[in-house]
Design an enzyme around this catalytic site. Structure first.
Site, PDB file in Angstrom:
ATOM      1  N   GLU A 124       0.795  -1.223   0.000  1.00  0.00           N
ATOM      2  CA  GLU A 124       0.000   0.000   0.000  1.00  0.00           C
ATOM      3  C   GLU A 124       0.831   1.279   0.000  1.00  0.00           C
ATOM      4  OE1 GLU A 124      -3.991  -1.675   2.283  1.00  0.00           O
ATOM      5  OE2 GLU A 124      -2.748  -0.190   3.309  1.00  0.00           O
TER       6      GLU A 124
ATOM      7  N   GLU B 296      -5.171  -8.538   0.886  1.00  0.00           N
ATOM      8  CA  GLU B 296      -5.862  -8.166   2.125  1.00  0.00           C
ATOM      9  C   GLU B 296      -7.330  -7.936   1.827  1.00  0.00           C
ATOM     10  OE1 GLU B 296      -4.405  -4.846   4.450  1.00  0.00           O
ATOM     11  OE2 GLU B 296      -2.318  -5.424   4.062  1.00  0.00           O
TER      12      GLU B 296
END
Length: 464
Positions: free
Chosen positions: A164, A361
């Site tokens: 991320e 995720e």
């Protein structure tokens, strides 16, 4: 019956800084999180800092045994840069021994390690030089990556460079949730540029490594962007938000170049980063083998009524829209929109030459989860099971339509420390009890997922 391929990767995801603990033990140097907690502990929920995580540095074999118990066949975590190379140059033999034993223990139990290199944990020695704002961070990261490949590439065959990257850019340079708490759009763009260049440099290091017989990718949080309406102004806001939050990353790592529209947008707003001759070749020649996709909730936007020019933040291009029909996680405040999983999957198929990818995720955070503890000490997290069912159903639909997804990892395995939020929100298949020597205990979702893995699917009643 929702079904998945027999060789599908089932598992969970976490990171080194959120689980290992031992923050300054055995030669590890401080990261920004260690130093920030030292400087402003009052900012961290309940005053809990990065040394008080789930103690994986000590209890990793216990966790791997629980993974085996759940029938998981894969697991994603990260290496702490500050543990492996405490000063950025010198290899820490205790770190090498720990990680090799950890990864080999997984393999011994039939669990494939997917190892990420950077999960928001900037070394303090590099932060003092400017962190990702400094051009030298690119070379430092490439050296760290090369070292990791040399030390563990014989046993790790799936690598990721960053988790991320949008988050440390946005939260650290356009917000207060990450250090250094800067609000400066131009500096944020420079941080983003160096981060993506460091990613490409690490991919290059992997290709040049003697241990390059696996695959390397990056993990991106992709929140599909939806407009408030079909009105041109709302659609323009959606297009610009998509350029900033999605395409600036995915186009660059998959196609090897920044979208021209994104470059034009930055130039119009005096936001272009400093670059060097030769950078373009590094991006072009070092694209990814696969993508990891983190998906929690969509991004809904609408037109901005009085934007600043030149833009001072992404909020000058698009502003948040609160969709009145949204389904909400009442324990966390985030929207639940499983259809977003399908939309991401099909976009990767249609716009990115059907690149192989996996869900790195996806999960449901719950504050005060102890309220669902039963007499046997099991968290009855039926809400998490319903969340999983809906998202997996959408994922299966996309796969049936040709999207090349090869795995699903839930965030997370054992309840972990979550930055400034510490243990406020729980996400794990297993409950962590910090007051009882970091004991792990079952949640109902761990039983459910074990059955899904063993059956390669589940009976779906439908919640959508």
């Amino acid at each position: 019956m929702i079904t998945f391929p027999k060789d599908f990767l089932w598992g969970a995801a976490t990171s080194a800084p959120q689980t290992e603990g031992a923050a300054l033990l055995d030669g590890k140097s401080p990261s920004t999180w260690d130093k920030w907690f030292e400087m402003e502990p009052e900012l961290f929920f309940d005053g809990v800092g990065p040394n008080d995580t789930s103690n994986v540095y000590v209890q990793y074999k216990e966790d791997v045994a629980l993974m085996k118990k759940m029938s998981m066949n894969s697991y994603r975590t990260s290496i702490a840069w500050t543990r492996l190379l405490p000063d950025g140059k010198t290899l820490n033999p205790k770190a090498v021994a720990f990680y090799r034993d950890y990864f080999e223990e997984m393999i011994k139990q039939g669990i494939e390690p997917i190892i990420n290199l950077f999960h928001f944990d900037m070394p303090w020695w590099l932060m003092e030089k400017g962190g990702w704002e400094a051009r030298e961070s690119v070379d430092h990261f490439a050296f760290y990556a090369k070292t990791a490949f040399e030390q563990f590439g014989d046993i790790v065959k799936k690598w990721a460079t960053f988790n991320e990257p949008l988050v440390h850019i946005e939260c650290g340079y356009m917000g207060d949730a990450h250090y250094p708490k800067v609000h400066d759009f131009k500096r944020a763009i420079q941080v983003g540029y160096h981060t993506l260049l460091a990613h490409a440099a690490a991919v290059k290091a992997y290709k040049e490594s003697s241990q390059n017989d696996g695959e390397i990718g990056i993990i991106l949080n992709l929140s599909p962007v939806y407009a408030k309406s079909e009105e041109p102004a709302d659609q323009e806001a959606r297009h610009k938000a998509d350029l900033i939050y999605i395409r600036s990353f995915v186009d660059t790592v998959v196609h090897g170049y920044f979208p021209q529209e994104f470059i034009d947008l930055l130039e119009e707003n005096q936001l272009l980063p400093e670059t060097q001759a030769g950078d373009r070749i590094i991006f072009e020649e070092n694209t990814v083998d696969f993508l990891g996709v983190n998906y929690y909730q969509p991004l809904r936007v609408q037109a901005v009524e009085n934007p600043s020019f030149p833009a001072q933040s992404p909020g000058d291009f698009a502003r948040y829209y609160d969709w009145p029909e949204k389904r909400i996680n009442p324990h966390r405040g985030w929207e639940i929109y499983p259809e977003g999983m399908y939309d991401i999957a099909m976009r990767l198929k249609n716009d990115y030459h059907n690149i192989p990818w996996y869900v790195s995720e996806n999960g449901m955070g719950v504050e005060g989860e102890e309220q669902f503890l039963d007499a046997q000490g099991v968290i009855q997290d039926d809400y998490r099971i319903a969340f999983l069912e809906d998202h997996l159903a959408m994922l299966a639909k996309a796969m049936q339509e040709g999207s090349q997804c090869f795995g699903y990892h839930m965030w997370t395995f054992v309840d972990c420390w979550s930055w400034l939020n510490a243990y406020k929100n729980r996400y794990g298949f297993y409950r962590l009890n910090r007051e009882q020597n970091y004991a792990r205990s079952d949640k109902a979702s761990s039983y459910w997922m074990k059955q899904v893995i063993e059956q390669s699917g589940f009976e779906y009643g439908g919640h959508l």
